[in-house]
Write an enzyme that holds these catalytic residues in place. Structure first.
Site, PDB file in Angstrom:
ATOM      1  N   GLU A   7       3.230  -4.204 -12.422  1.00 46.25           N
ATOM      2  CA  GLU A   7       4.645  -4.057 -12.740  1.00 46.25           C
ATOM      3  C   GLU A   7       5.055  -5.089 -13.800  1.00 46.25           C
ATOM      4  O   GLU A   7       5.834  -4.797 -14.693  1.00 46.25           O
ATOM      5  CB  GLU A   7       5.487  -4.190 -11.462  1.00 46.25           C
ATOM      6  CG  GLU A   7       5.287  -2.998 -10.531  1.00 46.25           C
ATOM      7  CD  GLU A   7       5.653  -3.260  -9.058  1.00 46.25           C
ATOM      8  OE1 GLU A   7       6.373  -4.248  -8.791  1.00 46.25           O
ATOM      9  OE2 GLU A   7       5.209  -2.484  -8.192  1.00 46.25           O
ATOM     10  N   ASP A  14      -5.233   6.147   2.228  1.00 52.12           N
ATOM     11  CA  ASP A  14      -5.458   4.735   1.907  1.00 52.12           C
ATOM     12  C   ASP A  14      -6.844   4.304   2.422  1.00 52.12           C
ATOM     13  O   ASP A  14      -7.357   4.860   3.396  1.00 52.12           O
ATOM     14  CB  ASP A  14      -4.363   3.904   2.592  1.00 52.12           C
ATOM     15  CG  ASP A  14      -4.367   2.461   2.146  1.00 52.12           C
ATOM     16  OD1 ASP A  14      -3.547   2.115   1.288  1.00 52.12           O
ATOM     17  OD2 ASP A  14      -5.205   1.668   2.659  1.00 52.12           O
ATOM     18  N   HIS A  45       2.322 -13.809  -6.900  1.00 56.35           N
ATOM     19  CA  HIS A  45       1.213 -14.159  -6.006  1.00 56.35           C
ATOM     20  C   HIS A  45      -0.026 -13.317  -6.338  1.00 56.35           C
ATOM     21  O   HIS A  45      -1.027 -13.415  -5.628  1.00 56.35           O
ATOM     22  CB  HIS A  45       1.636 -13.950  -4.550  1.00 56.35           C
ATOM     23  CG  HIS A  45       1.813 -12.501  -4.173  1.00 56.35           C
ATOM     24  ND1 HIS A  45       2.526 -11.611  -4.930  1.00 56.35           N
ATOM     25  CD2 HIS A  45       1.335 -11.794  -3.117  1.00 56.35           C
ATOM     26  CE1 HIS A  45       2.498 -10.421  -4.356  1.00 56.35           C
ATOM     27  NE2 HIS A  45       1.786 -10.499  -3.265  1.00 56.35           N
ATOM     28  N   HIS A  70       0.840  -1.209   0.000  1.00 52.44           N
ATOM     29  CA  HIS A  70       0.000   0.000   0.000  1.00 52.44           C
ATOM     30  C   HIS A  70       0.871   1.253   0.000  1.00 52.44           C
ATOM     31  O   HIS A  70       0.582   2.238  -0.672  1.00 52.44           O
ATOM     32  CB  HIS A  70      -0.872   0.034   1.256  1.00 52.44           C
ATOM     33  CG  HIS A  70      -1.947  -1.015   1.292  1.00 52.44           C
ATOM     34  ND1 HIS A  70      -3.282  -0.716   1.329  1.00 52.44           N
ATOM     35  CD2 HIS A  70      -1.876  -2.368   1.289  1.00 52.44           C
ATOM     36  CE1 HIS A  70      -3.998  -1.826   1.365  1.00 52.44           C
ATOM     37  NE2 HIS A  70      -3.161  -2.851   1.340  1.00 52.44           N
TER      38      HIS A  70
HETATM   39  N1  UDP Z   1       8.577  -5.542  -3.765  1.00 46.10           N
HETATM   40  C1  UDP Z   1       9.905  -5.307  -4.075  1.00 46.10           C
HETATM   41  N2  UDP Z   1      10.821  -6.244  -3.701  1.00 46.10           N
HETATM   42  C2  UDP Z   1      10.505  -7.365  -3.031  1.00 46.10           C
HETATM   43  C3  UDP Z   1       9.142  -7.601  -2.720  1.00 46.10           C
HETATM   44  C4  UDP Z   1       8.199  -6.686  -3.119  1.00 46.10           C
HETATM   45  O1  UDP Z   1      10.235  -4.287  -4.683  1.00 46.10           O
HETATM   46  O2  UDP Z   1      11.384  -8.181  -2.746  1.00 46.10           O
HETATM   47  C5  UDP Z   1       7.563  -4.530  -4.136  1.00 46.10           C
HETATM   48  C6  UDP Z   1       6.867  -4.856  -5.436  1.00 46.10           C
HETATM   49  O3  UDP Z   1       7.565  -4.292  -6.526  1.00 46.10           O
HETATM   50  C7  UDP Z   1       5.494  -4.230  -5.224  1.00 46.10           C
HETATM   51  C8  UDP Z   1       5.281  -4.333  -3.718  1.00 46.10           C
HETATM   52  O4  UDP Z   1       6.559  -4.495  -3.143  1.00 46.10           O
HETATM   53  O5  UDP Z   1       5.522  -2.881  -5.592  1.00 46.10           O
HETATM   54  C9  UDP Z   1       4.430  -5.515  -3.341  1.00 46.10           C
HETATM   55  O6  UDP Z   1       3.084  -5.245  -3.616  1.00 46.10           O
HETATM   56  P1  UDP Z   1       2.080  -6.336  -4.136  1.00 46.10           P
HETATM   57  O7  UDP Z   1       0.759  -5.667  -4.302  1.00 46.10           O
HETATM   58  O8  UDP Z   1       2.605  -6.984  -5.345  1.00 46.10           O
HETATM   59  O9  UDP Z   1       2.028  -7.440  -3.018  1.00 46.10           O
HETATM   60  P2  UDP Z   1       1.963  -7.410  -1.397  1.00 46.10           P
HETATM   61  O10 UDP Z   1       3.352  -7.250  -0.931  1.00 46.10           O
HETATM   62  O11 UDP Z   1       1.081  -6.275  -1.000  1.00 46.10           O
HETATM   63  O12 UDP Z   1       1.408  -8.755  -1.073  1.00 46.10           O
END
Ligand code: UDP
Length: 463
Positions: free
Chosen positions: A377, A122, A369, A20
Site C-alpha cells: 500500500e 488462505d 512494521h 489476510h
Molecule cells: N489497516 C488499516 N487500518 C489500521 C490498521 C491496518 O486499514 O489501522 C489495514 C492495512 O491497510 C492493511 C492491513 O490492515 O491492509 C494490515 O495488514 P499488514 O499485512 O500490513 O499487517 P498485519 O496487520 O497483518 O500485521
C-alpha cells in the site's frame, strides 16, 4: 468442464486476521468483477467488516455474496464477539487459533454441499488441497506475502544456513537467491528456529502449497520479478501475481474509507487536518492490525515526534473501550494536549482508514512494521518507508524493501518478536529521529527513492 467465466462458482476462504482477510476479500471482489460467481465464507463478525462493500459491489452487478458460519467461541472460552486475531488481546490469540482450527469439519461439509468449481483458500487452510482433490476441482492457495519472503524462507528451510553461525547476531548468506542477501538468526521466525506445534503446522502448510493447483500472490511483476521467476522456475511453484489488490479493488472513496472496518476518527476531521498541511509533510506511523505497542516504545516514539520538525499521524491500536488504560500508557504527560494544540501530530486510537491516508498528497512517508499489505500500500501510494519489522515474515520484507527495491531505511530493529510477548526490543528516540530525518528530509537518497517510486506509479498506470 466450464468454459465460460460467468459459469464458474468459486468459494473463498479467508483466514481470521485482518492482514489476510482484507486482501483476500479484495481478490474475491476482483474475481467477481470478471463475472465469476463468488461466495466468501466466514464468521458473522468477520463478514460484518465487509458487508457494505459486498452490498455495493452486488448492486453494481457483481455476483458476490457472504456466507456466514458459526464461530465456536464458547467451546474455547472466548467472548463471542472475538472472531479475529486483530480484535483479540495477545492473551486471547491462541484461543482464536484454536477456534479457527475447529471450523474444519463444518467447512468440509459446506464445501461438499456447495460443490464449487474451485476453492481459493488462505494458506492457513492446508486441508482444502485434499478436499478439492476429492471433489476433482482445483484449490488455489492465497499467500498474502511477498515472493521474496517465500523464496527466502524456502532457501533457509532447504539449506539451514542459520545453523552454521555461532551467535544470534552473526550474519549468514542465503544461498541461491537472485541477490546476495544476509540475515541473522535473531531475525528469523520462531517456526524456523524452534520445533513446536506451530512449526509443524507450517510444515503441513508448505506441503499443501506444493500440492495445490497454484498460489495467488498479492504482488506485481515490476516490484520483485526475479523472485517471482525464482519461485516459478527454481522452486517449481505455479503462481499468479495479481496485486497490488488494494489499488485494484478499492477505487471508490467508500472502499478506502471503510476497508477492513469503521474508522476510529471522523474522516471529515481527518481530511481537514491533512488538507491544512503542506504536500508530503506528514509521516504516517502504523504497525498494522495486530501490534499493541509497548508503553516504553510509545514513550520513545512520542519523544521522537516532539523533537522532530515534521508532522505525524500516529495510529495506536486499540481493541475496544476496555483497552483505554493500556492504550494511554507510555504517553508523556501533556503530550497529546500539546499535539492537539500545535496540530503537529494526529493520534488515532483504533482503526485508521489507511488507504485514504496513504493516498493523501500531504503524506510524505510511512513508518511500517513491514506487514506485506502495508508495504504494498505504501509502494502503491508512492511513499518511501521507514522499516520497523517485528514478527511473522516482516524481516524478509524489510530486506526486499531496503536491499532489492531500495525504497526504505531501517529504524534499526534487529530481533524477531513473538507477537504479544511482553519482552520486546525498544528502539530509542535518537534512532527513530535519524530515520525520520533521512526519509522526510531532502537527502539525495530520499529523492532517489521518490524517483523510483514515481516510475512504478507510471508503469502501473500504463504510461
Ligand atoms: N489497516 C488499516 N487500518 C489500521 C490498521 C491496518 O486499514 O489501522 C489495514 C492495512 O491497510 C492493511 C492491513 O490492515 O491492509 C494490515 O495488514 P499488514 O499485512 O500490513 O499487517 P498485519 O496487520 O497483518 O500485521
Amino acid at each position: 468442464m466450464f468454459n465460460k467465466i460467468d459459469e464458474l462458482n468459486i468459494i473463498f476462504l479467508p483466514f481470521v486476521s485482518h492482514g489476510h482477510l482484507i486482501p483476500l476479500v479484495d481478490v474475491a471482489t476482483l474475481f467477481a468483477e470478471l463475472g465469476v460467481i463468488v461466495t466468501i465464507v466466514t464468521t458473522d463478525a468477520n463478514a460484518a467488516l465487509f458487508r457494505s462493500k459486498i452490498h455495493r459491489d452486488s448492486v453494481s452487478g457483481s455476483r458476490i455474496r457472504l456466507h456466514t458460519i458459526p464461530w465456536p467461541a464458547a467451546r474455547v472460552g472466548l467472548s463471542p464477539a472475538i472472531q479475529n486475531l486483530s480484535t483479540a488481546t495477545p492473551m486471547a490469540m491462541p484461543k482464536v487459533l484454536e477456534a479457527f482450527l475447529m471450523l474444519q469439519p463444518q467447512l468440509e461439509d459446506l464445501i461438499h454441499e456447495m460443490r464449487p468449481d474451485c476453492i481459493v483458500a488462505d494458506i492457513f487452510y492446508p486441508w482444502t488441497t485434499k478436499v478439492a482433490a476429492e471433489l476433482g476441482i482445483p484449490r488455489l492457495a492465497f499467500n498474502g506475502s511477498s515472493f521474496f519472503g517465500y523464496c527466502a524462507e524456502e532457501c533457509i528451510r532447504a539449506h539451514k544456513p542459520h545453523l552454521e553461525v555461532e551467535s544470534n547476531n552473526d550474519k549468514f548468506k542465503l544461498p541461491g537467491l537472485p541477490d546476495v542477501i544476509e540475515m541473522t538468526k535473531s531475525q528469523l521466525p520462531s517456526w524456523i528456529t524452534t520445533q513446536d506445534d506451530f512449526s509443524r503446522f507450517f510444515d503441513v502448510i508448505k506441503e499443501s502449497e506444493r500440492q495445490c493447483y497454484g498460489i495467488i500472490m498479492n504482488s506485481f511483476h515490476e516490484l520483485e520479478s526475479s523472485y517471482e521467476e525464482h519461485m516459478n522456475k527454481v522452486l517449481g511453484i505455479k503462481t499468479w501475481s495479481i496485486g497490488p489488490v488494494s489499488l485494484l479493488a478499492n477505487k471508490e472513496v467508500e472502499d478506502k474509507e471503510y476497508r477492513g472496518g469503521n474508522p476510529s476518527i471522523e474522516t471529515t476531521n481527518l481530511l481537514q487536518w491533512l488538507n491544512e498541511k503542506e504536500p508530503k509533510s506528514v509521516l504516517y506511523i502504523n504497525f498494522g492490525s495486530l501490534v499493541q505497542t509497548n508503553p516504553n516504545q510509545i514513550t520513545e516514539i512520542a519523544h521522537a515526534i516532539r523533537e522532530s520538525s515534521h508532522n505525524f499521524i500516529w495510529v495506536v491500536k486499540r481493541n475496544n473501550e476496555d483497552d483505554d488504560d493500556i492504550v494511554n500508557e507510555g504517553f508523556p504527560k501533556g503530550f497529546e494536549e500539546n499535539m492537539i494544540k500545535s496540530k503537529k501530530c494526529l493520534i488515532i486510537r483504533g482503526w485508521a482508514p489507511q488507504l485514504m491516508i496513504l493516498e493523501h498528497e500531504s503524506v510524505g512517508g510511512f513508518v511500517t512494521h513491514c506487514g506485506w499489505n502495508s508495504i504494498l500500500e505504501g509502494v502503491s501510494a508512492g511513499l518511501p518507508m521507514i522499516t520497523w519489522p517485528l514478527f511473522a515474515e516482516q524481516f524478509y520484507n524489510e530486506k526486499l524493501l531496503i536491499e532489492v527495491v531500495k525504497n526504505g531505511v531501517g529504524v534499526g530493529s534487529k530481533k524477531w518478536w513473538h507477537l504479544g510477548e511482553e519482552k520486546q526490543e525498544i528502539v530509542n528516540r535518537e534512532d527513530i529521529g535519524k530515520a525520520v530525518d533521512f526519509v522526510m528530509g531532502g537527502s539525495v537518497e530520499a529523492l532517489e527513492m521518490r524517483k523510483r517510486l514515481k516510475k512504478w506509479e507510471r508503469q502501473q498506470q500504463g504510461l
